[in-house]
Motif scaffolding. Sequence first.
Motif, PDB file in Angstrom:
ATOM      1  N   SER A 199       0.976  -1.215  -0.171  1.00 59.44           N
ATOM      2  CA  SER A 199      -0.055   0.071  -0.351  1.00 59.44           C
ATOM      3  C   SER A 199       0.635   1.353  -0.035  1.00 59.44           C
ATOM      4  N   ASN A 200       2.101   0.993  -0.539  1.00 58.41           N
ATOM      5  CA  ASN A 200       2.894   2.565  -0.267  1.00 58.41           C
ATOM      6  C   ASN A 200       2.197   3.519  -1.352  1.00 58.41           C
ATOM      7  N   SER A 201       1.856   2.935  -2.534  1.00 59.53           N
ATOM      8  CA  SER A 201       1.283   4.281  -3.306  1.00 59.53           C
ATOM      9  C   SER A 201      -0.074   4.757  -2.850  1.00 59.53           C
ATOM     10  N   LEU A 202      -0.657   4.201  -1.908  1.00 60.34           N
ATOM     11  CA  LEU A 202      -1.839   4.953  -1.259  1.00 60.34           C
ATOM     12  C   LEU A 202      -1.347   6.092  -0.721  1.00 60.34           C
ATOM     13  N   ILE A 203      -0.144   6.152  -0.071  1.00 61.84           N
ATOM     14  CA  ILE A 203       0.525   7.248   0.436  1.00 61.84           C
ATOM     15  C   ILE A 203       1.528   8.278  -0.420  1.00 61.84           C
ATOM     16  N   THR A 204       2.108   7.438  -1.203  1.00 62.39           N
ATOM     17  CA  THR A 204       3.283   8.382  -2.023  1.00 62.39           C
ATOM     18  C   THR A 204       2.669   9.194  -3.206  1.00 62.39           C
ATOM     19  N   VAL A 205       1.699   8.523  -3.728  1.00 59.75           N
ATOM     20  CA  VAL A 205       0.948   9.140  -4.873  1.00 59.75           C
ATOM     21  C   VAL A 205       0.285  10.408  -4.384  1.00 59.75           C
ATOM     22  N   PRO A 206      -0.663  10.260  -3.536  1.00 61.97           N
ATOM     23  CA  PRO A 206      -1.204  11.542  -3.031  1.00 61.97           C
ATOM     24  C   PRO A 206      -0.111  12.829  -2.693  1.00 61.97           C
ATOM     25  N   VAL A 207       0.854  12.474  -2.009  1.00 61.75           N
ATOM     26  CA  VAL A 207       1.861  13.330  -1.668  1.00 61.75           C
ATOM     27  C   VAL A 207       2.242  13.937  -3.044  1.00 61.75           C
TER      28      VAL A 207
ATOM     29  N   MET B 251      -9.961  -4.098   1.507  1.00 60.45           N
ATOM     30  CA  MET B 251      -9.124  -4.319   2.574  1.00 60.45           C
ATOM     31  C   MET B 251      -9.912  -4.647   3.777  1.00 60.45           C
ATOM     32  N   ILE B 252     -11.106  -3.996   3.856  1.00 59.41           N
ATOM     33  CA  ILE B 252     -12.016  -4.340   4.906  1.00 59.41           C
ATOM     34  C   ILE B 252     -12.483  -5.760   4.887  1.00 59.41           C
TER      35      ILE B 252
ATOM     36  N   LEU C 132       3.243 -14.325  13.414  1.00 65.62           N
ATOM     37  CA  LEU C 132       2.332 -13.659  14.285  1.00 65.62           C
ATOM     38  C   LEU C 132       2.425 -12.099  14.225  1.00 65.62           C
ATOM     39  N   TRP C 133       3.658 -11.519  14.550  1.00 66.04           N
ATOM     40  CA  TRP C 133       3.935 -10.294  14.577  1.00 66.04           C
ATOM     41  C   TRP C 133       3.579  -9.564  13.226  1.00 66.04           C
ATOM     42  N   LEU C 134       4.159 -10.325  12.024  1.00 62.50           N
ATOM     43  CA  LEU C 134       3.719  -9.697  10.831  1.00 62.50           C
ATOM     44  C   LEU C 134       2.446  -9.483  10.490  1.00 62.50           C
ATOM     45  N   LYS C 135       1.456 -10.489  10.974  1.00 63.50           N
ATOM     46  CA  LYS C 135      -0.052 -10.588  10.946  1.00 63.50           C
ATOM     47  C   LYS C 135      -0.479  -9.330  11.404  1.00 63.50           C
ATOM     48  N   ARG C 136       0.174  -8.935  12.821  1.00 64.30           N
ATOM     49  CA  ARG C 136      -0.177  -7.915  13.596  1.00 64.30           C
ATOM     50  C   ARG C 136      -0.105  -6.587  12.916  1.00 64.30           C
ATOM     51  N   ILE C 137       1.104  -6.401  12.441  1.00 70.85           N
ATOM     52  CA  ILE C 137       1.598  -5.095  11.598  1.00 70.85           C
ATOM     53  C   ILE C 137       0.765  -5.109  10.435  1.00 70.85           C
ATOM     54  N   PHE C 138       0.566  -6.023   9.603  1.00 67.23           N
ATOM     55  CA  PHE C 138      -0.453  -6.176   8.497  1.00 67.23           C
ATOM     56  C   PHE C 138      -1.644  -5.671   8.707  1.00 67.23           C
TER      57      PHE C 138
ATOM     58  N   ILE D  42      -5.752   1.189   9.209  1.00 64.80           N
ATOM     59  CA  ILE D  42      -5.345   2.611   9.095  1.00 64.80           C
ATOM     60  C   ILE D  42      -5.598   3.123   7.547  1.00 64.80           C
ATOM     61  N   LEU D  43      -5.094   2.487   6.596  1.00 65.90           N
ATOM     62  CA  LEU D  43      -5.287   2.885   5.307  1.00 65.90           C
ATOM     63  C   LEU D  43      -6.739   2.788   4.764  1.00 65.90           C
ATOM     64  N   ALA D  44      -7.381   1.692   5.416  1.00 65.76           N
ATOM     65  CA  ALA D  44      -8.827   1.509   4.722  1.00 65.76           C
ATOM     66  C   ALA D  44      -9.691   2.719   5.382  1.00 65.76           C
ATOM     67  N   ILE D  45      -9.551   3.177   6.435  1.00 65.03           N
ATOM     68  CA  ILE D  45     -10.167   4.366   7.184  1.00 65.03           C
ATOM     69  C   ILE D  45     -10.112   5.565   6.721  1.00 65.03           C
ATOM     70  N   ARG D  46      -8.698   5.628   6.396  1.00 64.23           N
ATOM     71  CA  ARG D  46      -7.948   6.868   5.743  1.00 64.23           C
ATOM     72  C   ARG D  46      -8.557   6.967   4.180  1.00 64.23           C
ATOM     73  N   ASN D  47      -8.554   6.189   3.407  1.00 69.29           N
ATOM     74  CA  ASN D  47      -8.943   6.444   2.108  1.00 69.29           C
ATOM     75  C   ASN D  47     -10.410   6.421   2.073  1.00 69.29           C
ATOM     76  N   ILE D  48     -11.233   5.690   2.902  1.00 76.11           N
ATOM     77  CA  ILE D  48     -12.829   5.967   2.612  1.00 76.11           C
ATOM     78  C   ILE D  48     -13.288   7.377   3.366  1.00 76.11           C
ATOM     79  N   ILE D  49     -12.415   7.816   4.228  1.00 79.94           N
ATOM     80  CA  ILE D  49     -12.648   9.388   4.714  1.00 79.94           C
ATOM     81  C   ILE D  49     -12.453  10.212   3.473  1.00 79.94           C
ATOM     82  N   GLY D  50     -11.198  10.150   3.056  1.00 80.41           N
ATOM     83  CA  GLY D  50     -10.655  10.839   2.055  1.00 80.41           C
ATOM     84  C   GLY D  50     -11.552  11.012   0.837  1.00 80.41           C
ATOM     85  N   TRP D  51     -11.952   9.712   0.398  1.00 79.77           N
ATOM     86  CA  TRP D  51     -12.692   9.731  -0.738  1.00 79.77           C
ATOM     87  C   TRP D  51     -14.246  10.658  -0.654  1.00 79.77           C
TER      88      TRP D  51
END
Length: 251
Positions: A25-33, A109-110, A229-235, A241-250
């Motif tokens: 999901s890098n591009s969901l942050i980098t492209v808008p910037v 994502m949801i 397990l930790w990779l799953k938690r971070i994921f 965060i990204l799903a909420i951010r994108n829905i609010i932004g849209w």
Amino acid sequence: MTLFQLFFLVFIFLVTSIIGVVTGSNSLITVPVMLEFGISPTDAIATNMFALIFMSIGGTIPFLKGDILKQRQDIPLLSILTVIGSILGALLVLIIPAETMPLLISVFMIAVLIFSIINKNKGVEKQEKSSPLMEKIGYFLTFLLGVYGGFFSGGYVTTLTATFIGCLNMTFVEAVAITKVLNIFSSLIATAIFMSQGLVDYQLGIILGITMFFGAILGAKWALKMSNLWLKRIFMITVIILAIRNIIGWF
């Protein structure tokens, strides 16, 4: 672009590449910037895709030393599906606006989040081989996501990781490693088409690409030291965060 804007872009691309090796999901942050700095949508997508080639290569290198990539016999098939899908997706960028795509990927994502909560051991413990039906679904989704990856890329690796875990019974570390390989093909194909249209800013792309290359190496080494397990938690945290951010932004 001012010197401050360039330094800010380098910082954003470095941070997202370190974390994005696991989460995508890098591009969901980098492209808008990039859009905020006055870069046109098509040029931002094309230049970002160019930089993602470097990130994908950097993120793959640490995984080459182990047996993770050698254990999967279907990587050639997954690569072919990705290449074909990416060609179609990159061609779509030239005729379809990309601004509405993050909403669609946020919905997915949801769904990924709900699936991960219900299936607690998916991606954490080694699972039995997938059924023939689930494998076919996984390969079909790989193709469809390849189209999206060539089209925009934001959230592509995130959803592809979830597909591999859910349909092909990969662990998180396996999915992280293989998505890096496939993203090389996806980014290369899409970038080649963008280059033919003169959309890539090479000077900016090389600076950001080198930044992402070294960031991805650090992120991949970090991922190899962590448990599934930790990779799953971070994921999952990143998906929320990204799903909420994108829905609010849209909206």
